[in-house]
Design an enzyme around this catalytic site. Structure first.
Site, PDB file in Angstrom:
ATOM      1  N   HIS A 155      24.236 -46.430 -80.096  1.00  0.00           N
ATOM      2  CA  HIS A 155      24.155 -45.364 -81.099  1.00  0.00           C
ATOM      3  C   HIS A 155      24.333 -45.938 -82.500  1.00  0.00           C
ATOM      4  O   HIS A 155      23.620 -45.558 -83.434  1.00  0.00           O
ATOM      5  CB  HIS A 155      25.248 -44.302 -80.872  1.00  0.00           C
ATOM      6  CG  HIS A 155      25.101 -43.542 -79.607  1.00  0.00           C
ATOM      7  ND1 HIS A 155      26.158 -43.368 -78.742  1.00  0.00           N
ATOM      8  CD2 HIS A 155      24.053 -42.887 -79.060  1.00  0.00           C
ATOM      9  CE1 HIS A 155      25.754 -42.635 -77.718  1.00  0.00           C
ATOM     10  NE2 HIS A 155      24.484 -42.339 -77.875  1.00  0.00           N
ATOM     11  N   LYS A 215      27.015 -28.668 -70.653  1.00  0.00           N
ATOM     12  CA  LYS A 215      27.308 -30.080 -70.426  1.00  0.00           C
ATOM     13  C   LYS A 215      28.809 -30.325 -70.582  1.00  0.00           C
ATOM     14  O   LYS A 215      29.403 -29.981 -71.596  1.00  0.00           O
ATOM     15  CB  LYS A 215      26.530 -30.935 -71.436  1.00  0.00           C
ATOM     16  CG  LYS A 215      26.561 -32.408 -71.145  1.00  0.00           C
ATOM     17  CD  LYS A 215      25.601 -33.142 -72.075  1.00  0.00           C
ATOM     18  CE  LYS A 215      25.518 -34.606 -71.699  1.00  0.00           C
ATOM     19  NZ  LYS A 215      24.587 -35.327 -72.566  1.00  0.00           N
ATOM     20  N   ARG A 231      15.777 -46.585 -74.640  1.00  0.00           N
ATOM     21  CA  ARG A 231      16.130 -47.885 -74.066  1.00  0.00           C
ATOM     22  C   ARG A 231      15.037 -48.425 -73.164  1.00  0.00           C
ATOM     23  O   ARG A 231      14.927 -49.623 -72.971  1.00  0.00           O
ATOM     24  CB  ARG A 231      17.431 -47.757 -73.260  1.00  0.00           C
ATOM     25  CG  ARG A 231      18.654 -47.451 -74.087  1.00  0.00           C
ATOM     26  CD  ARG A 231      19.869 -47.279 -73.196  1.00  0.00           C
ATOM     27  NE  ARG A 231      19.681 -46.202 -72.227  1.00  0.00           N
ATOM     28  CZ  ARG A 231      20.098 -44.948 -72.398  1.00  0.00           C
ATOM     29  NH1 ARG A 231      20.748 -44.621 -73.477  1.00  0.00           N
ATOM     30  NH2 ARG A 231      19.876 -44.042 -71.484  1.00  0.00           N
ATOM     31  N   SER A 290      26.067 -43.831 -72.651  1.00  0.00           N
ATOM     32  CA  SER A 290      27.353 -43.118 -72.724  1.00  0.00           C
ATOM     33  C   SER A 290      27.861 -42.788 -71.333  1.00  0.00           C
ATOM     34  O   SER A 290      29.063 -42.861 -71.072  1.00  0.00           O
ATOM     35  CB  SER A 290      27.212 -41.834 -73.547  1.00  0.00           C
ATOM     36  OG  SER A 290      27.031 -42.136 -74.904  1.00  0.00           O
TER      37      SER A 290
END
Length: 156
Positions: free
Chosen positions: A16, A40, A89, A127
């Site tokens: 990040h 979430k 990614r 994460s």
């Protein structure tokens, strides 16, 4: 150009931080926006995530931060955002992010998306994996900056 980098940042990783650094270089103003998603479950509460973002963004004169609930497009419009910044990614990330970008563009065709491809050292950092290492009492110091690590040690 006013840009926004949205995410849950649970926690803020070196990946990040790389995106923030790169996006700050190409935008006049960058808003790092912490999404609050009621469906979430996060490991860190909103105030802790805001503090982590504050620690990192304080070094950039053109970067601010905040949080929001609801549609990213609505928050972007309320903050005069021209571009949404997203990181990818791998091809799986890119496919997922491009679907979101297309939906956002359908809701507001003036809002553009820019994708940053993660640099090699950060491609494996997520994460989710960092949270798993933390929950298993592992050493997560290689996946977050020293400042983030120091703050997380205080709250874990």
């Amino acid at each position: 150009m006013n840009a926004m980098y949205p995410g849950t940042f649970d926690p803020l990783t070196l990946g990040h931080e790389e995106i923030i650094n790169r996006a700050a270089k190409i935008s006049d103003n960058l808003l790092v926006a912490i999404a609050v998603n009621s469906s979430k479950i996060t490991m860190f509460d909103l105030q802790d995530r805001l503090k982590l973002v504050e620690i990192i963004t304080s070094r950039y004169p053109n970067v601010t931060f905040g949080s929001y609930e609801g549609l990213t497009v609505d928050f972007a419009n309320a903050n005069n955002i021209d571009v949404i910044i997203r990181g990818a990614r791998n091809s799986t990330d890119f496919n997922y992010e491009s679907q979101i970008a297309q939906m956002n563009n359908t809701m507001d065709n003036a809002l553009e998306s820019i994708f940053f491809i993660a640099s090699d050292p950060y491609k494996s950092i997520t994460s989710s994996l960092v949270r798993e290492v933390i929950s298993l009492n592992g050493d997560y110091s290689k996946f977050v900056s020293q400042q983030v690590f120091d703050h997380l040690k205080k709250i874990i």
